[in-house]
Design an enzyme around this catalytic site. Structure first.
Site, PDB file in Angstrom:
ATOM      1  N   HIS A 147      -7.102   1.965   9.230  1.00  0.00           N
ATOM      2  CA  HIS A 147      -6.509   3.294   9.185  1.00  0.00           C
ATOM      3  C   HIS A 147      -7.578   4.346   9.491  1.00  0.00           C
ATOM      4  O   HIS A 147      -8.768   4.053   9.501  1.00  0.00           O
ATOM      5  CB  HIS A 147      -5.892   3.571   7.808  1.00  0.00           C
ATOM      6  CG  HIS A 147      -4.566   2.925   7.595  1.00  0.00           C
ATOM      7  ND1 HIS A 147      -4.439   1.604   7.225  1.00  0.00           N
ATOM      8  CD2 HIS A 147      -3.295   3.408   7.707  1.00  0.00           C
ATOM      9  CE1 HIS A 147      -3.153   1.299   7.110  1.00  0.00           C
ATOM     10  NE2 HIS A 147      -2.436   2.376   7.387  1.00  0.00           N
ATOM     11  N   LYS A 151      -8.072   8.347   5.097  1.00  0.00           N
ATOM     12  CA  LYS A 151      -7.229   7.661   4.121  1.00  0.00           C
ATOM     13  C   LYS A 151      -8.050   7.357   2.869  1.00  0.00           C
ATOM     14  O   LYS A 151      -9.173   6.862   2.956  1.00  0.00           O
ATOM     15  CB  LYS A 151      -6.658   6.368   4.714  1.00  0.00           C
ATOM     16  CG  LYS A 151      -5.649   5.679   3.814  1.00  0.00           C
ATOM     17  CD  LYS A 151      -4.923   4.561   4.543  1.00  0.00           C
ATOM     18  CE  LYS A 151      -3.934   3.839   3.641  1.00  0.00           C
ATOM     19  NZ  LYS A 151      -2.895   4.737   3.102  1.00  0.00           N
TER      20      LYS A 151
END
Length: 258
Positions: A147, A151
């Site tokens: 990600h 995040k």
């Protein structure tokens, strides 16, 4: 249907606001952010301004959508229960106790809790569970995800969901089977464990791969997301689906009948 958005100043919140306003059957009723957030006071159109009062969002809406953080999400679920307002939750990173709190709130109202609202990811959950039930412990299960660098939780909620699906297929408890990370002299891999690896970098929206690794062969399932709008569309699908549902804690797999 009057929709409230909590976390309206974030990337998902902004996408949700735009999609709600573009829909013929939905109306943006209210929006909020955490106190001190720079988006407070920002106008979203239609007379809706981002405020710092989440209670006001529940007071104004028929259903509330949020992609925020675990602690506030649990508090908002209790608020939703008191207000009798349907709640759609895309927050990730909740622990077992926090998920239990959602289940408690869902005794008095319908809640959809889905760490990933993509239709295809939820199809992947069902596929992984089925394949895990077919392949015995001679096939090691590894889950790898990447990600964007912003995040804050790892592994992702989707990766954990994939682990839960694999564990369900195997008939084991993920809490016992999971190997969340590896570092140093770890020794040989434990038979039956479900391994996780979390990567972070750049602007990667989200990619997940589940591997079933045997002697001389490897079966892989990969989902790549290139546009987070699909999560917002899934949330709107969920809020429409909840319109006539009784109290309960639902998932996207319930919505898709998987």
């Amino acid at each position: 249907m009057r929709i409230g958005i909590i976390g309206a100043g974030g990337r998902m919140g902004g996408l949700l606001a735009g999609l709600v306003q573009a829909a013929d059957d939905l109306a943006l009723a209210a929006a909020s952010e955490a106190p001190g957030h720079p988006a407070i006071g920002h106008a979203l159109g239609g007379g809706v301004v981002i405020e710092d009062d989440s209670a006001a969002v529940f007071a104004a809406a028929d259903a509330v959508i949020e992609f925020t953080l675990p602690g506030p999400t649990v508090a908002h679920a209790a608020m939703a229960a008191r207000a009798g307002v349907r709640h759609v939750i895309g927050t990730t990173g909740l622990d077992t106790a926090q998920e239990a709190a959602l289940a408690q709130a869902a005794q008095s109202l319908p809640i959809v809790y889905a760490p990933n609202m993509s239709v295809t990811v939820n199809a992947l959950f069902a596929t992984v569970e089925r394949v895990a039930s077919l392949l015995d412990e001679d096939y090691d299960i590894e889950i790898v995800e990447i990600h964007h660098k912003h995040k804050v939780d790892a592994p992702s909620g989707t990766a954990v969901g994939l682990g839960r699906a694999a564990a369900a297929g195997r008939g084991v408890d993920l809490a016992t089977a999971a190997q969340w990370s590896r570092e140093g002299h770890t020794g040989a891999r434990h038979t039956g464990s479900i391994g996780f690896a979390a990567l972070r970098g750049g602007d990667a929206v989200g990619e997940h791969t589940v591997m079933f690794v045997g002697e001389g062969e490897r079966l892989e399932f990969t989902h790549r997301c290139t546009d987070r709008t699909l999560f917002a569309r899934g949330a709107l699908r969920a809020v429409r689906w909840l319109a006539d549902k009784p109290p309960g804690l639902y998932s996207m797999r319930d919505i898709l009948d998987l």
